[in-house]
Design a protein around this motif. Structure first.
Motif, PDB file in Angstrom:
ATOM      1  N   GLY A 170       2.632   7.619   9.407  1.00  0.00           N
ATOM      2  CA  GLY A 170       2.871   7.762   7.971  1.00  0.00           C
ATOM      3  C   GLY A 170       2.455   6.559   7.145  1.00  0.00           C
ATOM      4  O   GLY A 170       2.473   6.611   5.926  1.00  0.00           O
ATOM      5  N   GLY A 171       2.059   5.469   7.802  1.00  0.00           N
ATOM      6  CA  GLY A 171       1.707   4.248   7.076  1.00  0.00           C
ATOM      7  C   GLY A 171       0.313   4.327   6.477  1.00  0.00           C
ATOM      8  O   GLY A 171      -0.466   5.250   6.749  1.00  0.00           O
ATOM      9  N   SER A 172       0.021   3.332   5.643  1.00  0.00           N
ATOM     10  CA  SER A 172      -1.283   3.244   4.989  1.00  0.00           C
ATOM     11  C   SER A 172      -2.289   2.590   5.934  1.00  0.00           C
ATOM     12  O   SER A 172      -1.963   1.617   6.626  1.00  0.00           O
ATOM     13  CB  SER A 172      -1.121   2.380   3.735  1.00  0.00           C
ATOM     14  OG  SER A 172      -2.301   1.699   3.429  1.00  0.00           O
TER      15      SER A 172
ATOM     16  N   TYR B 223      -2.139   9.975   8.570  1.00  0.00           N
ATOM     17  CA  TYR B 223      -2.042  11.446   8.531  1.00  0.00           C
ATOM     18  C   TYR B 223      -3.084  12.024   7.578  1.00  0.00           C
ATOM     19  O   TYR B 223      -3.769  12.994   7.894  1.00  0.00           O
ATOM     20  CB  TYR B 223      -0.649  11.879   8.045  1.00  0.00           C
ATOM     21  CG  TYR B 223       0.363  12.090   9.146  1.00  0.00           C
ATOM     22  CD1 TYR B 223       0.297  13.208   9.975  1.00  0.00           C
ATOM     23  CD2 TYR B 223       1.390  11.183   9.365  1.00  0.00           C
ATOM     24  CE1 TYR B 223       1.237  13.403  10.984  1.00  0.00           C
ATOM     25  CE2 TYR B 223       2.321  11.373  10.369  1.00  0.00           C
ATOM     26  CZ  TYR B 223       2.243  12.486  11.182  1.00  0.00           C
ATOM     27  OH  TYR B 223       3.156  12.682  12.190  1.00  0.00           O
TER      28      TYR B 223
ATOM     29  N   SER C  74       0.854  -1.188   0.000  1.00  0.00           N
ATOM     30  CA  SER C  74       0.000   0.000   0.000  1.00  0.00           C
ATOM     31  C   SER C  74       0.886   1.233   0.000  1.00  0.00           C
ATOM     32  O   SER C  74       0.843   2.051  -0.899  1.00  0.00           O
ATOM     33  CB  SER C  74      -0.952  -0.010   1.196  1.00  0.00           C
ATOM     34  OG  SER C  74      -2.008  -0.918   0.955  1.00  0.00           O
ATOM     35  N   MET C  75       1.729   1.363   1.036  1.00  0.00           N
ATOM     36  CA  MET C  75       2.691   2.468   1.041  1.00  0.00           C
ATOM     37  C   MET C  75       4.122   1.986   1.262  1.00  0.00           C
ATOM     38  O   MET C  75       5.063   2.721   1.022  1.00  0.00           O
ATOM     39  CB  MET C  75       2.291   3.515   2.080  1.00  0.00           C
ATOM     40  CG  MET C  75       0.957   4.155   1.709  1.00  0.00           C
ATOM     41  SD  MET C  75       0.413   5.428   2.839  1.00  0.00           S
ATOM     42  CE  MET C  75       1.291   6.815   2.173  1.00  0.00           C
TER      43      MET C  75
ATOM     44  N   ARG D   2      -5.100   7.020  -3.935  1.00  0.00           N
ATOM     45  CA  ARG D   2      -5.037   7.659  -2.621  1.00  0.00           C
ATOM     46  C   ARG D   2      -6.286   8.443  -2.294  1.00  0.00           C
ATOM     47  O   ARG D   2      -6.237   9.450  -1.590  1.00  0.00           O
ATOM     48  CB  ARG D   2      -3.790   8.518  -2.517  1.00  0.00           C
ATOM     49  CG  ARG D   2      -3.503   9.345  -3.769  1.00  0.00           C
ATOM     50  CD  ARG D   2      -2.088   9.819  -3.847  1.00  0.00           C
ATOM     51  NE  ARG D   2      -1.636  10.391  -2.608  1.00  0.00           N
ATOM     52  CZ  ARG D   2      -0.374  10.515  -2.244  1.00  0.00           C
ATOM     53  NH1 ARG D   2       0.568  10.066  -3.035  1.00  0.00           N
ATOM     54  NH2 ARG D   2      -0.046  11.070  -1.123  1.00  0.00           N
TER      55      ARG D   2
ATOM     56  N   ASN E  45      -1.503  -1.237   6.989  1.00  0.00           N
ATOM     57  CA  ASN E  45      -1.361  -1.568   8.400  1.00  0.00           C
ATOM     58  C   ASN E  45      -2.443  -2.562   8.830  1.00  0.00           C
ATOM     59  O   ASN E  45      -2.176  -3.516   9.566  1.00  0.00           O
ATOM     60  CB  ASN E  45      -1.439  -0.277   9.235  1.00  0.00           C
ATOM     61  CG  ASN E  45      -1.307  -0.537  10.716  1.00  0.00           C
ATOM     62  OD1 ASN E  45      -2.271  -0.902  11.364  1.00  0.00           O
ATOM     63  ND2 ASN E  45      -0.107  -0.357  11.256  1.00  0.00           N
TER      64      ASN E  45
ATOM     65  N   ARG F 253       5.671   1.209   4.128  1.00  0.00           N
ATOM     66  CA  ARG F 253       6.363   1.654   5.353  1.00  0.00           C
ATOM     67  C   ARG F 253       6.293   0.581   6.432  1.00  0.00           C
ATOM     68  O   ARG F 253       6.222   0.903   7.614  1.00  0.00           O
ATOM     69  CB  ARG F 253       5.735   2.959   5.864  1.00  0.00           C
ATOM     70  CG  ARG F 253       6.006   4.143   4.977  1.00  0.00           C
ATOM     71  CD  ARG F 253       5.998   5.467   5.751  1.00  0.00           C
ATOM     72  NE  ARG F 253       6.381   6.543   4.866  1.00  0.00           N
ATOM     73  CZ  ARG F 253       5.523   7.343   4.246  1.00  0.00           C
ATOM     74  NH1 ARG F 253       4.234   7.195   4.434  1.00  0.00           N
ATOM     75  NH2 ARG F 253       5.950   8.302   3.450  1.00  0.00           N
TER      76      ARG F 253
ATOM     77  N   SER G 217      -2.968   7.535   4.056  1.00  0.00           N
ATOM     78  CA  SER G 217      -2.221   7.312   5.309  1.00  0.00           C
ATOM     79  C   SER G 217      -3.067   7.777   6.493  1.00  0.00           C
ATOM     80  O   SER G 217      -4.076   8.465   6.328  1.00  0.00           O
ATOM     81  CB  SER G 217      -0.901   8.086   5.282  1.00  0.00           C
ATOM     82  OG  SER G 217      -1.174   9.475   5.352  1.00  0.00           O
TER      83      SER G 217
ATOM     84  N   GLY H 108      -0.017   2.754  -3.476  1.00  0.00           N
ATOM     85  CA  GLY H 108      -0.197   3.999  -2.733  1.00  0.00           C
ATOM     86  C   GLY H 108       0.085   5.272  -3.510  1.00  0.00           C
ATOM     87  O   GLY H 108      -0.431   6.330  -3.180  1.00  0.00           O
TER      88      GLY H 108
END
Ligand code: FAD
Length: 546
Positions: free
Chosen positions: A171-173, A147, A99-100, A126, A177, A102, A145, A122
């Motif tokens: 900062g993760g998706s 955020y 996804s991202m 989005r 996650n 991270r 994310s 990602g």
């Protein structure tokens, strides 16, 4: 940092010739547009958390060339994802969705099979498709994310009503996650339990919607997760059975106020009594969130100073008296355990719960409620306070600076909330850390009826010797824990076969079922082979396991 390449470039998936790969990439460029396909043929670039690579694990514990992508593709829609999956079946090229990317500590953006094409969802997918202030739900794409969702809720003027549950790093998706069954720290911290509805592209290219999403024209996809028939969502978490392109998530109502608190406990052996005190409080919801009980070494490390600031030698453990001396000089003061908790609701409701917690915790000799009112603004306590009230943060990254080129990998077994279990896990992890010469960073995260011990091993990723020690320590702890009946809740790519192997009841019946599902859903074995120890038949038994 640029890492020079030492093996063939790009890293070709096993069994695919350079010529076949070039043909396949040309085909992919025609399907998605050349600008949305990148071949990984240059030096690998490590970054930092916010500017992380999507080609490999920037915190690699193996050789940099081991888990590395041959190319990265950027789909812009569910239809694009279907096209990528069909392309992979046509050319028999393994693909690995992120996804991202991270997922640091668990493999970052790296694919399990070298030379896989990373499908980076990602970058272009989005969109926040819905935020409902009436139902307290949302529908998001993989590139959203914590955020981004938090900021959008504020921008729509809904910040005083809706909270997003966030993990330690925001900062993760949300999808990334959640499908890895990550956790956050409000009462909605079990992300998998609080999601509702998935859209998934299957490994053969069909799209399904789970739960109420399967009923055309439904109006409860994000409100009722189950729908009718088998609850299929579970097979799309910690697996390689599909690519999630949309997910519904429930949002927490602002409880009308919150108050974070910090207690410290002096002695190592207070652990058992404290865990026994926590269990009934947690199950009765007096302790309302996934709180953390953190060890003093981590309290010192999260201040962001390298260990050489306290102790010059680069090898061996930092002696305990030095750690305690450093803690004594911090606003939290000396301790062995620090409990970070939060209570929710209007002041009069909070007061009742806080009094119950206070009476219970202070039964332990030497226990102290820390006065946090004078803590400076950048003290770690305030980061925990933000996270426990749904505001994303990045402070947690600071303990990665404990060693040069700080990277980390986690040991995270699940246990009952019992003093004896906490003591047994703590003892085995402490002993293995000492044997391998690694500073010990344990934290207990107490769920509702179980707890995860999260032990972060921080290592210098440029040192082959430190990486080998970290990996050996982890492998020992996984085996030691399994012998005592404790299994990991989640793990790094490198340990997936070992951890899956510990879930072996009845001659590995569960893995046999996963393999049956894998072969039925992904007959060509193109989707994330080996993720979570599940190998498709094209790979199985051919030496891929590690
Ligand atoms: P991704 O990297 O995108 O996804 C994770 C994995 O899930 C992927 O590798 C892939 O295999 C699979 N996947 C992702 N998207 C899809 C999809 N759409 N379809 C199918 N499969 C998919 N984690 C926590 O949960 N809680 C914490 O408190 C926490 N604290 C951390 C603290 C530190 C200091 C660090 C470095 C890490 C921490 N992490 C924590 C781990 C990690 O940072 C987060 O879990 C992060 O959210 C995962 O990255 P991501 O969301 O970008 O997921």
């Amino acid at each position: 940092t640029a890492i020079p390449r030492r093996r063939e470039v790009p890293a070709l998936p096993q069994g695919v010739t350079a010529e076949a790969f070039q043909t396949a990439i040309a085909d992919l460029r025609t399907l998605l547009g050349a600008e949305h396909v990148e071949v990984v043929d240059k030096a690998l670039q490590d970054g930092w958390y916010m500017e992380h690579p999507n080609t490999h694990d920037m915190m690699t514990i193996l050789d940099d060339e081991e888990f590395v992508a041959s190319a990265v593709v950027y789909p812009g829609s569910t239809e694009d994802v279907q096209a990528v999956v069909r392309w992979a079946n046509k050319h028999l090229v393994p693909i690995f969705p992120i996804s991202m990317g991270r997922n640091l500590g668990y493999g970052g953006a790296a694919p399990r099979v070298r030379g896989s094409v990373v499908v980076d969802l990602g970058r272009r997918m989005r969109q926040i498709l819905d935020i409902s202030g009436d139902d307290f739900t949302c529908l998001v794409e993989p590139g959203v994310s914590f955020y981004a969702l938090h900021d959008e809720i504020q921008a729509r003027g809904l910040g005083d009503q809706l909270w997003v549950d966030v993990p330690d790093l925001g900062g993760g998706s949300i999808i990334g996650n959640t499908v890895d069954r990550g956790v956050g720290y409000t009462p909605y911290g079990d992300h998998w339990a609080t999601h509702s509805g998935l859209e998934v592209v299957l490994p053969t290219g069909e799209v399904v919607r789970t739960g109420m999403g399967a009923l055309p024209g439904n109006n409860t996809w994000q409100a009722f997760p189950y729908g009718f028939g088998p609850f299929s969502d579970g097979i799309f978490s910690q697996s390689n059975f599909g690519i999630v392109t949309k997910m519904g998530m429930t949002l927490m109502p602002n409880p009308g106020g919150h108050e974070s608190f910090l207690y410290t406990f002096q002695k190592e052996e207070d652990l058992a009594q404290l865990i026994e005190i926590i269990r009934p409080l947690r199950i009765r919801n007096i302790l309302e969130n996934v709180a953390q009980l953190r060890h003093v070494t981590q309290s010192v490390a999260v201040r962001g100073l390298p260990r050489t600031n306290f102790y010059e030698p680069i090898d061996g453990l930092v002696p305990e008296d030095i750690i305690h001396e450093a803690a004594a000089k911090s606003p939290t003061g000396d301790h062995t355990w620090a409990y970070y908790g939060t209570t929710y609701g209007p002041p009069e409701v909070r007061a009742l719960k806080l009094a119950a917690v206070d009476a219970a915790f202070l039964k332990i000799p030497g226990a102290r409620k820390v006065d946090t009112s004078t803590f400076p603004a950048d003290e770690y306590f305030w980061s925990r306070d933000r996270i426990a009230s749904g505001t994303p943060d990045l402070h947690e990254l600071r303990w990665c600076q404990w060693v040069p080129n700080g990277s980390h990998i986690a040991f995270s077994p699940v246990s009952p909330i019992r003093g004896a279990d906490a003591t047994a896990l703590y003892a085995l992890a402490k002993q293995r850390h000492a044997e391998h010469g690694i500073d010990f960073f344990p934290a207990f995260c107490v769920g509702l009826r179980e707890m995860h011990l999260i032990v972060e091993i921080v290592f210098d990723r440029t040192s082959a010797q430190k990486k080998a020690a970290a990996l050996a320590c982890l492998r020992d702890m996984v085996d030691d824990a399994a012998k005592l009946g404790y299994g990991e809740y989640r793990t790094h790519l490198v340990l997936m076969d070992q951890v899956a192997g510990t879930y072996s009841w009845n001659d590995g019946a569960l893995m046999k079922m996963h393999e049956t599902l894998k072969d039925a859903l992904d007959p060509n074995g193109i989707l994330a082979p080996g993720r979570c120890g599940i190998w498709p038949k094209r790979y199985r038994g051919r030496g891929w396991e590690m």
